[in-house]
Write a protein that holds these residues in place. Structure first.
Motif, PDB file in Angstrom:
ATOM      1  N   ARG A  88      22.840  -6.061  21.846  1.00 46.77           N
ATOM      2  CA  ARG A  88      22.891  -5.724  20.418  1.00 46.77           C
ATOM      3  C   ARG A  88      22.050  -6.668  19.570  1.00 46.77           C
ATOM      4  NH1 ARG A  88      29.458  -4.714  20.121  1.00 46.77           N
ATOM      5  NH2 ARG A  88      29.449  -2.572  20.949  1.00 46.77           N
ATOM      6  N   SER A  89      21.846  -7.883  20.033  1.00 49.73           N
ATOM      7  CA  SER A  89      21.023  -8.827  19.268  1.00 49.73           C
ATOM      8  C   SER A  89      19.539  -8.508  19.362  1.00 49.73           C
ATOM      9  CB  SER A  89      21.266 -10.255  19.755  1.00 49.73           C
ATOM     10  OG  SER A  89      20.882 -10.406  21.113  1.00 49.73           O
ATOM     11  N   ALA A  90      19.191  -7.539  20.219  1.00 48.81           N
ATOM     12  CA  ALA A  90      17.811  -7.081  20.362  1.00 48.81           C
ATOM     13  C   ALA A  90      16.898  -8.256  20.697  1.00 48.81           C
ATOM     14  CB  ALA A  90      17.360  -6.349  19.110  1.00 48.81           C
ATOM     15  N   ASN A  91      15.836  -8.435  19.923  1.00 51.82           N
ATOM     16  CA  ASN A  91      14.899  -9.516  20.194  1.00 51.82           C
ATOM     17  C   ASN A  91      15.070 -10.699  19.241  1.00 51.82           C
ATOM     18  OD1 ASN A  91      13.540  -8.191  22.339  1.00 51.82           O
ATOM     19  ND2 ASN A  91      12.419  -6.942  20.843  1.00 51.82           N
ATOM     20  N   ALA A  92      16.182 -10.722  18.512  1.00 54.42           N
ATOM     21  CA  ALA A  92      16.413 -11.797  17.548  1.00 54.42           C
ATOM     22  C   ALA A  92      16.756 -13.095  18.271  1.00 54.42           C
ATOM     23  CB  ALA A  92      17.531 -11.413  16.592  1.00 54.42           C
ATOM     24  N   LEU A  93      16.498 -14.223  17.607  1.00 53.14           N
ATOM     25  CA  LEU A  93      16.900 -15.509  18.150  1.00 53.14           C
ATOM     26  C   LEU A  93      18.417 -15.635  18.088  1.00 53.14           C
ATOM     27  CD1 LEU A  93      14.209 -17.895  16.605  1.00 53.14           C
ATOM     28  CD2 LEU A  93      14.225 -16.827  18.865  1.00 53.14           C
ATOM     29  N   VAL A  94      19.021 -16.308  19.081  1.00 52.39           N
ATOM     30  CA  VAL A  94      20.481 -16.361  19.190  1.00 52.39           C
ATOM     31  C   VAL A  94      20.968 -17.804  19.172  1.00 52.39           C
ATOM     32  CG1 VAL A  94      20.635 -14.189  20.461  1.00 52.39           C
ATOM     33  CG2 VAL A  94      20.384 -16.335  21.721  1.00 52.39           C
ATOM     34  N   ASP A  95      22.220 -17.960  18.730  1.00 56.18           N
ATOM     35  CA  ASP A  95      22.901 -19.247  18.744  1.00 56.18           C
ATOM     36  C   ASP A  95      23.973 -19.214  19.831  1.00 56.18           C
ATOM     37  OD1 ASP A  95      21.582 -20.353  16.358  1.00 56.18           O
ATOM     38  OD2 ASP A  95      22.663 -18.758  15.310  1.00 56.18           O
ATOM     39  N   VAL A  96      23.884 -20.141  20.763  1.00 54.51           N
ATOM     40  CA  VAL A  96      24.785 -20.169  21.911  1.00 54.51           C
ATOM     41  C   VAL A  96      25.847 -21.243  21.688  1.00 54.51           C
ATOM     42  CG1 VAL A  96      24.974 -20.530  24.396  1.00 54.51           C
ATOM     43  CG2 VAL A  96      22.980 -19.347  23.454  1.00 54.51           C
ATOM     44  N   VAL A  97      27.115 -20.851  21.825  1.00 51.94           N
ATOM     45  CA  VAL A  97      28.231 -21.785  21.712  1.00 51.94           C
ATOM     46  C   VAL A  97      29.066 -21.681  22.985  1.00 51.94           C
ATOM     47  CG1 VAL A  97      30.272 -22.475  20.408  1.00 51.94           C
ATOM     48  CG2 VAL A  97      28.304 -21.513  19.208  1.00 51.94           C
ATOM     49  N   ILE A  98      29.226 -22.796  23.677  1.00 48.52           N
ATOM     50  CA  ILE A  98      30.021 -22.829  24.912  1.00 48.52           C
ATOM     51  C   ILE A  98      31.180 -23.793  24.694  1.00 48.52           C
ATOM     52  CG2 ILE A  98      30.010 -23.296  27.387  1.00 48.52           C
ATOM     53  CD1 ILE A  98      26.986 -22.818  27.353  1.00 48.52           C
ATOM     54  N   TYR A  99      32.395 -23.282  24.737  1.00 43.45           N
ATOM     55  CA  TYR A  99      33.584 -24.111  24.572  1.00 43.45           C
ATOM     56  C   TYR A  99      34.216 -24.319  25.942  1.00 43.45           C
ATOM     57  CZ  TYR A  99      37.817 -26.055  22.553  1.00 43.45           C
ATOM     58  OH  TYR A  99      38.859 -26.891  22.225  1.00 43.45           O
ATOM     59  N   VAL A 100      34.217 -25.561  26.397  1.00 42.08           N
ATOM     60  CA  VAL A 100      34.756 -25.902  27.713  1.00 42.08           C
ATOM     61  C   VAL A 100      36.225 -26.281  27.537  1.00 42.08           C
ATOM     62  CG1 VAL A 100      34.460 -27.309  29.776  1.00 42.08           C
ATOM     63  CG2 VAL A 100      32.468 -26.749  28.356  1.00 42.08           C
ATOM     64  N   ALA A 101      37.105 -25.345  27.855  1.00 46.69           N
ATOM     65  CA  ALA A 101      38.538 -25.537  27.637  1.00 46.69           C
ATOM     66  C   ALA A 101      39.190 -26.230  28.827  1.00 46.69           C
ATOM     67  CB  ALA A 101      39.215 -24.190  27.395  1.00 46.69           C
ATOM     68  N   ARG A 102      40.329 -26.851  28.554  1.00 49.52           N
ATOM     69  CA  ARG A 102      41.104 -27.445  29.640  1.00 49.52           C
ATOM     70  C   ARG A 102      41.616 -26.347  30.554  1.00 49.52           C
ATOM     71  NH1 ARG A 102      43.274 -30.998  25.605  1.00 49.52           N
ATOM     72  NH2 ARG A 102      45.013 -29.565  25.343  1.00 49.52           N
TER      73      ARG A 102
END
Length: 500
Positions: A88-102
């Motif tokens: 859905r984001s097509a060719n747009a630049l994306v922001d990646v967020v990775i939450y490393v949970a316990r």
């Protein structure tokens, strides 16, 4: 019956809005979707579920799907969800967020396998679109020592991210370090040639590659914890100097505690400072670090174009022999008494002058070393500054202190009193008498009462809080403001939820 009809009226008004205006509203909602942790306050899917028209607008606008959020927790790992958003984001630049949970408790082998396998699959999806990464944020949950954090760093591998401009890695900790056996090789100009902003908070210093090239960076915030290491640590001050030696394009540098050992700052040979010609903002957050830490940072850096210098310490934790002598060449003045940072026009100093053994030595050196300051932000340590300002103002021979000052902000944390106001008023009176312009004075109070709400609109409550925070009766507080106002000083008393 009036209430439902009124509600229906508003719904009708929304439904007749043109598409471009609806998209503006959607964007405002999308900007507030994600909080700083793993919780999602609202998903764009909710907008797409209202009606057919909203669904068409939401799904057809790529910028609503450019936040790729991943949580390493059972039930939250979904390759399909990430793939759908990537599409859905097509060719747009994306922001990646990775939450490393316990990990779950108890941490059984079956759950271990599911979480690690799911994490690996999701990271593969993210790697495949790394050419469109705009920012990367990795958050390790507080005191998470399961090995998931290191696994995430290793599984990200070395994807080519030519558009990546910002990397933020945060390890929430209550004292125990999240140790790493290997550095994050991804932080390399070979793979991230456009990297401009780097924030490392609570990380093991080993997260950086040994020969990290910081030449492309313009903004750096370093907050290391160096207690434990699988690799023997060399002189950490030398490592810090080497890190900065190639950061010639730095505009903003924030140095937190423990970036290097204070013991390593004791070198036999005097080392030349690292020239940072583009540096405009330098923030040093010391905490309880010894004053030698501050002198080492300032001694490491030469910044001829520095505009804003901010220093935060905890002088109440320093011993009698550690009270800072600001006249020392190790701080703001060179051996010949010329300023180290001649272009500083904004100064922020908090918790730097108070000590159980008395105020900092030679406070006047601060005025001498930073003569062109136009804006100052101080806290309750203003009492020592105010005393010195008054004393120096009576000296007819000495030049005026901070003659260009146009704005003075005093941030009062909870549980403090401002008995400096008479001195402040006297200094402004003397300044006015000498023909100098008066600065705008802004006094901000932190909320002291635990039950006070953030938005205090009740005038009675405001007066009560001011009374509690200042030690003055309401009438006295108004009188102080009135007296300062008679001098022509613009005084702005603010009571809000600011905290130190």
């Amino acid at each position: 019956m009036a209430k439902p009809s009124s509600l229906a009226q508003y719904i009708t008004l929304i439904s007749i809005l043109p598409d471009d205006l609806l998209l503006v509203i959607f964007q405002a909602v999308a900007d507030d979707i994600y909080s700083t942790n793993e919780q999602l306050r609202l998903d764009c899917i909710a907008l797409a579920s209202v009606c057919r028209r909203w669904r068409s607008l939401a799904l057809g606008t790529s910028r609503f799907w450019t936040r790729l959020h991943m949580v390493t927790r059972l039930g939250s790992l979904s390759r399909e969800h990430l793939e759908r958003n990537v599409t859905r984001s097509a060719n747009a630049l994306v922001d990646v967020v990775i939450y490393v949970a316990r990990p779950p408790n108890p941490w059984g082998q079956a759950a271990w396998t599911l979480v690690f396998d799911g994490t690996k699959t999701c990271l593969k999806v993210l790697r495949e679109c790394s050419h469109r990464w705009r920012s990367l944020k990795i958050i390790n949950e507080e005191d998470n020592h399961s090995g998931l954090f290191g696994f995430v760093l290793s599984e990200l591998g070395l994807p080519h991210a030519p558009a990546l401009s910002e990397v933020e890695i945060v390890c929430h900790t209550s004292g125990w370090i999240t140790s790493l056996r290997e550095s994050f090789q991804f932080l390399s100009p070979t793979y991230t040639p456009s990297l401009k902003m780097l924030t490392l908070e609570g990380c093991d210093s080993n997260i950086l590659p040994r020969h990290f090239d910081a030449s492309s960076l313009t903004h750096i915030s370093l907050n290391f914890l160096r207690q434990f290491s699988y690799i023997p640590t060399p002189n950490s001050l030398i490592a810090f100097r080497n890190f900065l030696s190639c950061a010639r394009n730095l505009v903003s540098l924030k140095v937190h505690r423990r970036v290097f050992f204070v013991e390593h700052a004791k070198t036999d040979n005097e080392l030349d400072p690292i020239m940072l010609p583009a540096l405009q903002t330098l923030s040093i957050i010391m905490g309880t670090e010894k004053p030698a830490y501050l002198s080492s940072v300032l001694g490491t850096i030469a910044a001829p174009n520095l505009h804003h210098l901010a220093v935060h310490g905890d002088s109440l934790a320093w011993g009698e022999g550690s009270v800072i002598d600001f006249s020392s060449p190790a701080f703001f003045l060179r051996q010949d008494q010329t300023p180290k940072f001649p272009s500083v026009c904004k100064l922020t100093m908090k918790n730097m002058l108070q000590s159980m053994h008395g105020p900092g030595k030679n406070i006047c050196s601060i005025f001498t070393a930073l003569p062109h300051v136009t804006e100052v932000v101080l806290d309750h340590d203003i009492r020592e500054i105010a005393d010195q300002l008054v004393l120096e103002s009576y000296n007819q021979i000495a030049p005026p202190l901070w003659p260009c000052l146009s704005r003075l902000t005093i941030e009062m944390p909870p549980m403090t009193k401002f008995h400096y106001l008479p001195q402040l008023s006297e200094w402004l009176r003397l300044r006015h008498a000498s023909g100098l312009s008066l600065p705008a004075v802004i006094i901000r109070y932190g909320l002291q009462r635990a039950g006070a709400k953030e938005d205090v609109r009740d005038l009675i409550a405001v007066r009560k809080i001011v009374n509690d925070a200042t030690g003055y009766r309401t009438s006295d507080t108004r009188e102080v403001v009135k007296q300062l106002g008679k001098l022509g000083a613009l005084v702005d008393l603010r009571v809000d939820s600011w905290t130190a």
